[in-house]
Structures are given as structure tokens and as C-alpha cells.
Design a protein around this motif. Structure first.
Motif, PDB file in Angstrom:
ATOM      1  N   TYR A 163       0.838  -1.204   0.000  1.00 10.24           N
ATOM      2  CA  TYR A 163       0.000   0.000   0.000  1.00 10.24           C
ATOM      3  C   TYR A 163       0.875   1.257   0.000  1.00 10.24           C
TER       4      TYR A 163
ATOM      5  N   ARG B 106      -1.109  -2.075  -4.365  1.00 11.40           N
ATOM      6  CA  ARG B 106      -0.361  -1.985  -5.619  1.00 11.40           C
ATOM      7  C   ARG B 106      -0.113  -3.401  -6.133  1.00 11.40           C
ATOM      8  N   THR B 107      -0.058  -3.545  -7.434  1.00 12.40           N
ATOM      9  CA  THR B 107       0.225  -4.864  -8.006  1.00 12.40           C
ATOM     10  C   THR B 107       1.671  -4.903  -8.452  1.00 12.40           C
TER      11      THR B 107
ATOM     12  N   LYS C 125       0.212   5.655  -1.459  1.00 10.96           N
ATOM     13  CA  LYS C 125      -1.232   5.712  -1.686  1.00 10.96           C
ATOM     14  C   LYS C 125      -1.890   6.892  -0.971  1.00 10.96           C
TER      15      LYS C 125
END
Length: 192
Positions: free
Chosen positions: A18, A35-36, A21
Motif C-alpha cells: 500500500y 499496488r500490483t 497511496k
């Protein structure tokens, strides 16, 4: 997946990330999409993440209110959390909630606003903590900062991204003898 299988595979799992963000409150994690990365985080049948790493760096958190509850909503096995990255936030203290994660081995707190060196003492109860960062906090300016941390969190092997050497430990021991007064033991005297 059994707990044993989980323990063997989740260390290789990517973190629940995260970072960056603009998160202001821990509760925001429940609605925020992580987040990927290159590899997706695996999830249990209930939809919870099967990872041991939680990255919350580069946000605007100033407290960890409801951290335990939120982590329990996000992770299948919150008790196995091994890495928490809270670097570059607005934390002014080391929240005692962090000391409830007994499998924690990596804790990043650099780039925050921690101003009392005594906050470090809370981390002494973490049996597996090996890597700790605190640089970039006001406490870094305190005289004896490194020695104080090494005296109070003696199991760490990496501090502020540098290895803890035998010389560091010796210096910390000498510093401790010179700066930390032993607690006086009051002997009760028998009155005849």
C-alpha cells in the motif's frame, strides 16, 4: 493449505503493498486497492492475502489506530506477519500494537517523526526482530542513538541498513555502563 504449507510458501510471497497511496488512516486499507507487483499476492478462499509482508511506506499515517483489526481483515494469518514497512509516514511514537506481532523480523520506521529515544524500548519484546530502521527520525540526533538502540534491542543484526558488528556491540556495552544507571536495589533492614 495447512499452516505448515503456509509457513513454507508465504515467505516467498510478494508483499501486500500500500505504498505511495496517500493513506491517512489505517482503516483506509480496507477500501484501498494494494499496488500490483510482478507477481500477484495469493489469497485464501475467504479472500484474505497469504503473505507475511505489509508495506505502508510513503503515506501520511500519524497513528496506527485499529491496526490489529485491519490487519486481521487483510491477512489470512496476521500472527505470521514478518515484515512491516512504515517508513516515510508521520508517526511520532512506536505504537505498542507493533509489539504484538511476535514473528516480526523486519520493521522499517525510518523517515518518521519519532522524537523520544525511549520509544525504542517497546521493541525489546519482539523475539524475532532482526532488522530495524529508525534513521531520518528526530531521535537520530540524540547523542548515543546507535548505542542506545543496540542496548535496548540486542537481537537485531541489521540497524539502519547496516550490519551490527561485534565492535558495535562492544561499544554499545561500554556506552550502557557509562550512561545507564543500574536500578538501585533497596535492602530491607531488620529492626531489632
Amino acid at each position: 493449505m495447512s499452516t505448515r504449507d503456509y509457513m513454507n510458501t508465504s515467505v516467498q510471497e510478494p508483499p501486500l503493498d500500500y505504498s505511495f497511496k496517500s493513506i491517512q488512516m489505517v482503516q483506509d486499507l480496507v477500501t484501498e486497492e494494494p499496488r500490483t507487483g510482478l507477481r500477484p499476492v495469493k489469497h485464501s478462499k475467504s479472500g484474505k492475502s497469504l503473505t507475511q509482508s505489509l508495506w505502508l511506506n510513503n503515506n501520511v499515517l500519524n497513528d496506527l489506530k485499529d491496526f490489529n483489526q485491519v490487519v486481521s481483515q487483510l491477512l489470512q494469518h496476521p500472527e505470521n506477519l514478518a515484515w512491516i514497512d512504515l517508513s516515510f509516514n508521520d508517526l511520532t511514537t512506536i505504537d505498542p500494537v507493533l509489539t504484538t506481532f511476535f514473528n516480526l523480523s523486519v520493521l522499517y520506521l525510518h523517515g518518521n517523526s519519532i522524537h523520544r529515544l525511549g520509544e525504542v524500548n517497546k521493541l525489546a519484546v519482539l523475539p524475532r526482530l532482526r532488522s530495524l530502521t529508525l534513521h531520518g527520525n528526530p531521535i537520530e540526533e540524540e547523542k548515543g542513538y546507535r548505542q542506545y538502540v543496540l542496548c535496548n534491542v540486542p537481537r537485531i543484526t541489521t540497524f539502519d541498513f547496516s550490519g551490527v558488528t561485534k565492535a558495535d556491540r562492544s561499544t554499545a556495552e561500554v556506552w550502557k555502563r557509562m550512561n545507564i544507571k543500574p536500578k538501585k536495589v533497596r535492602v530491607k533492614q531488620d529492626v531489632l
